[in-house]
Design a protein around this motif. Structure first.
Motif, PDB file in Angstrom:
ATOM      1  N   SER A  83       0.761  -7.877 -20.950  1.00  0.00           N
ATOM      2  CA  SER A  83       1.560  -7.326 -19.851  1.00  0.00           C
ATOM      3  C   SER A  83       1.349  -5.825 -19.727  1.00  0.00           C
ATOM      4  O   SER A  83       1.311  -5.289 -18.612  1.00  0.00           O
ATOM      5  CB  SER A  83       3.034  -7.665 -20.045  1.00  0.00           C
ATOM      6  OG  SER A  83       3.507  -7.087 -21.248  1.00  0.00           O
ATOM      7  N   ALA A  84       1.200  -5.118 -20.838  1.00  0.00           N
ATOM      8  CA  ALA A  84       0.949  -3.681 -20.773  1.00  0.00           C
ATOM      9  C   ALA A  84      -0.405  -3.397 -20.136  1.00  0.00           C
ATOM     10  O   ALA A  84      -0.537  -2.482 -19.301  1.00  0.00           O
ATOM     11  CB  ALA A  84       1.011  -3.075 -22.175  1.00  0.00           C
ATOM     12  N   SER A  85      -1.430  -4.184 -20.470  1.00  0.00           N
ATOM     13  CA  SER A  85      -2.752  -3.960 -19.870  1.00  0.00           C
ATOM     14  C   SER A  85      -2.736  -4.282 -18.383  1.00  0.00           C
ATOM     15  O   SER A  85      -3.370  -3.597 -17.582  1.00  0.00           O
ATOM     16  CB  SER A  85      -3.812  -4.781 -20.591  1.00  0.00           C
ATOM     17  OG  SER A  85      -3.559  -6.155 -20.407  1.00  0.00           O
ATOM     18  N   VAL A  86      -2.008  -5.298 -17.974  1.00  0.00           N
ATOM     19  CA  VAL A  86      -1.886  -5.606 -16.544  1.00  0.00           C
ATOM     20  C   VAL A  86      -1.161  -4.485 -15.825  1.00  0.00           C
ATOM     21  O   VAL A  86      -1.541  -4.097 -14.710  1.00  0.00           O
ATOM     22  CB  VAL A  86      -1.171  -6.966 -16.352  1.00  0.00           C
ATOM     23  CG1 VAL A  86      -0.780  -7.179 -14.895  1.00  0.00           C
ATOM     24  CG2 VAL A  86      -2.054  -8.103 -16.827  1.00  0.00           C
ATOM     25  N   ALA A  87      -0.136  -3.904 -16.451  1.00  0.00           N
ATOM     26  CA  ALA A  87       0.583  -2.790 -15.829  1.00  0.00           C
ATOM     27  C   ALA A  87      -0.327  -1.574 -15.671  1.00  0.00           C
ATOM     28  O   ALA A  87      -0.311  -0.908 -14.627  1.00  0.00           O
ATOM     29  CB  ALA A  87       1.813  -2.442 -16.670  1.00  0.00           C
ATOM     30  N   VAL A  88      -1.139  -1.272 -16.677  1.00  0.00           N
ATOM     31  CA  VAL A  88      -2.062  -0.136 -16.587  1.00  0.00           C
ATOM     32  C   VAL A  88      -3.094  -0.381 -15.490  1.00  0.00           C
ATOM     33  O   VAL A  88      -3.395   0.523 -14.687  1.00  0.00           O
ATOM     34  CB  VAL A  88      -2.735   0.115 -17.956  1.00  0.00           C
ATOM     35  CG1 VAL A  88      -3.896   1.083 -17.821  1.00  0.00           C
ATOM     36  CG2 VAL A  88      -1.722   0.623 -18.957  1.00  0.00           C
ATOM     37  N   CYS A  89      -3.632  -1.592 -15.410  1.00  0.00           N
ATOM     38  CA  CYS A  89      -4.593  -1.914 -14.350  1.00  0.00           C
ATOM     39  C   CYS A  89      -3.955  -1.779 -12.979  1.00  0.00           C
ATOM     40  O   CYS A  89      -4.588  -1.280 -12.027  1.00  0.00           O
ATOM     41  CB  CYS A  89      -5.125  -3.326 -14.534  1.00  0.00           C
ATOM     42  SG  CYS A  89      -6.215  -3.496 -15.951  1.00  0.00           S
ATOM     43  N   THR A  90      -2.709  -2.172 -12.841  1.00  0.00           N
ATOM     44  CA  THR A  90      -2.012  -2.056 -11.569  1.00  0.00           C
ATOM     45  C   THR A  90      -1.854  -0.594 -11.165  1.00  0.00           C
ATOM     46  O   THR A  90      -2.085  -0.217 -10.006  1.00  0.00           O
ATOM     47  CB  THR A  90      -0.632  -2.728 -11.658  1.00  0.00           C
ATOM     48  OG1 THR A  90      -0.806  -4.077 -12.079  1.00  0.00           O
ATOM     49  CG2 THR A  90       0.099  -2.684 -10.332  1.00  0.00           C
ATOM     50  N   VAL A  92      -3.698   1.973 -12.137  1.00  0.00           N
ATOM     51  CA  VAL A  92      -5.010   2.535 -11.823  1.00  0.00           C
ATOM     52  C   VAL A  92      -5.473   2.080 -10.442  1.00  0.00           C
ATOM     53  O   VAL A  92      -5.952   2.888  -9.632  1.00  0.00           O
ATOM     54  CB  VAL A  92      -6.030   2.166 -12.920  1.00  0.00           C
ATOM     55  CG1 VAL A  92      -7.448   2.499 -12.485  1.00  0.00           C
ATOM     56  CG2 VAL A  92      -5.679   2.866 -14.219  1.00  0.00           C
ATOM     57  N   LEU A  93      -5.355   0.817 -10.129  1.00  0.00           N
ATOM     58  CA  LEU A  93      -5.769   0.323  -8.811  1.00  0.00           C
ATOM     59  C   LEU A  93      -4.936   0.950  -7.701  1.00  0.00           C
ATOM     60  O   LEU A  93      -5.460   1.319  -6.650  1.00  0.00           O
ATOM     61  CB  LEU A  93      -5.659  -1.209  -8.764  1.00  0.00           C
ATOM     62  CG  LEU A  93      -6.742  -1.985  -9.489  1.00  0.00           C
ATOM     63  CD1 LEU A  93      -6.442  -3.479  -9.468  1.00  0.00           C
ATOM     64  CD2 LEU A  93      -8.099  -1.729  -8.853  1.00  0.00           C
ATOM     65  N   SER A  95      -3.520   3.861  -7.771  1.00  0.00           N
ATOM     66  CA  SER A  95      -3.957   5.252  -7.647  1.00  0.00           C
ATOM     67  C   SER A  95      -5.286   5.332  -6.893  1.00  0.00           C
ATOM     68  O   SER A  95      -5.474   6.220  -6.058  1.00  0.00           O
ATOM     69  CB  SER A  95      -4.097   5.868  -9.037  1.00  0.00           C
ATOM     70  OG  SER A  95      -4.663   7.149  -8.958  1.00  0.00           O
ATOM     71  N   LEU A  96      -6.211   4.448  -7.195  1.00  0.00           N
ATOM     72  CA  LEU A  96      -7.501   4.448  -6.499  1.00  0.00           C
ATOM     73  C   LEU A  96      -7.347   4.168  -5.014  1.00  0.00           C
ATOM     74  O   LEU A  96      -7.975   4.811  -4.154  1.00  0.00           O
ATOM     75  CB  LEU A  96      -8.457   3.429  -7.129  1.00  0.00           C
ATOM     76  CG  LEU A  96      -9.013   3.789  -8.503  1.00  0.00           C
ATOM     77  CD1 LEU A  96      -9.809   2.617  -9.055  1.00  0.00           C
ATOM     78  CD2 LEU A  96      -9.885   5.023  -8.421  1.00  0.00           C
ATOM     79  N   ILE A  97      -6.489   3.204  -4.681  1.00  0.00           N
ATOM     80  CA  ILE A  97      -6.267   2.877  -3.271  1.00  0.00           C
ATOM     81  C   ILE A  97      -5.592   4.035  -2.549  1.00  0.00           C
ATOM     82  O   ILE A  97      -5.948   4.398  -1.422  1.00  0.00           O
ATOM     83  CB  ILE A  97      -5.445   1.575  -3.149  1.00  0.00           C
ATOM     84  CG1 ILE A  97      -6.283   0.396  -3.642  1.00  0.00           C
ATOM     85  CG2 ILE A  97      -4.990   1.345  -1.717  1.00  0.00           C
ATOM     86  CD1 ILE A  97      -5.535  -0.904  -3.737  1.00  0.00           C
ATOM     87  N   ALA A  98      -4.627   4.695  -3.201  1.00  0.00           N
ATOM     88  CA  ALA A  98      -3.921   5.820  -2.582  1.00  0.00           C
ATOM     89  C   ALA A  98      -4.859   7.017  -2.378  1.00  0.00           C
ATOM     90  O   ALA A  98      -4.843   7.675  -1.339  1.00  0.00           O
ATOM     91  CB  ALA A  98      -2.725   6.226  -3.429  1.00  0.00           C
ATOM     92  N   SER A  99      -5.731   7.311  -3.374  1.00  0.00           N
ATOM     93  CA  SER A  99      -6.639   8.448  -3.232  1.00  0.00           C
ATOM     94  C   SER A  99      -7.714   8.152  -2.178  1.00  0.00           C
ATOM     95  O   SER A  99      -8.157   9.053  -1.459  1.00  0.00           O
ATOM     96  CB  SER A  99      -7.303   8.772  -4.556  1.00  0.00           C
ATOM     97  OG  SER A  99      -8.133   7.717  -4.979  1.00  0.00           O
ATOM     98  N   ASP A 100      -8.117   6.896  -2.042  1.00  0.00           N
ATOM     99  CA  ASP A 100      -9.097   6.534  -1.015  1.00  0.00           C
ATOM    100  C   ASP A 100      -8.466   6.675   0.358  1.00  0.00           C
ATOM    101  O   ASP A 100      -9.133   7.081   1.322  1.00  0.00           O
ATOM    102  CB  ASP A 100      -9.582   5.118  -1.254  1.00  0.00           C
ATOM    103  CG  ASP A 100     -10.760   4.740  -0.380  1.00  0.00           C
ATOM    104  OD1 ASP A 100     -11.566   5.638  -0.058  1.00  0.00           O
ATOM    105  OD2 ASP A 100     -10.882   3.536  -0.005  1.00  0.00           O
ATOM    106  N   ALA A 101      -7.210   6.365   0.509  1.00  0.00           N
ATOM    107  CA  ALA A 101      -6.543   6.478   1.806  1.00  0.00           C
ATOM    108  C   ALA A 101      -6.355   7.934   2.187  1.00  0.00           C
ATOM    109  O   ALA A 101      -6.392   8.283   3.363  1.00  0.00           O
ATOM    110  CB  ALA A 101      -5.185   5.771   1.750  1.00  0.00           C
TER     111      ALA A 101
END
Length: 104
Positions: A83-90, A92-93, A95-101
């Motif tokens: 669950s912690a790794s899924v939260a970190v992946c969420t 990061v994704l 953040s990537l989507i927000a910076s791309d926008a």
């Protein structure tokens, strides 16, 4: 097509004797039959705990509790790490989507 083959009955060989005649018999009341004796109850084997067997039982019980506890804790730890790794992946994704926008 397929014809069932009916077995033939063999003919009796030799002399055939007629069945014996059974003569009826009369029943005369007599002394009553004795009541069946009560069967003794089967005795169950008695388990005697000696100090050695008590210590062995405590040791086995402790070992079982420790093994089951270890398995349950490891399963809980695996769920927590996943669950912690899924939260970190969420994060990061997101953040990537927000910076791309923001770049557009």
């Amino acid at each position: 097509m397929l014809q069932p083959k009916i077995p033939t009955m063999p003919q009796p060989s030799g002399l055939v004797t007629p069945p014996a005649v059974v003569q009826p018999t009369t029943i005369t009341p007599g002394t009553p039959a004795p009541a069946p004796a009560a069967a003794p109850e089967p005795s169950r084997p008695v388990v005697q705990l000696t100090p050695g067997t008590a210590v062995a039982l405590v040791g086995v019980g402790t070992a079982v509790v420790l093994v089951v506890g270890t398995v349950l804790v490891s399963l809980l730890l695996a769920v927590a790490v996943t669950s912690a790794s899924v939260a970190v992946c969420t994060v990061v994704l997101r953040s990537l989507i927000a910076s791309d926008a923001k770049r557009r």
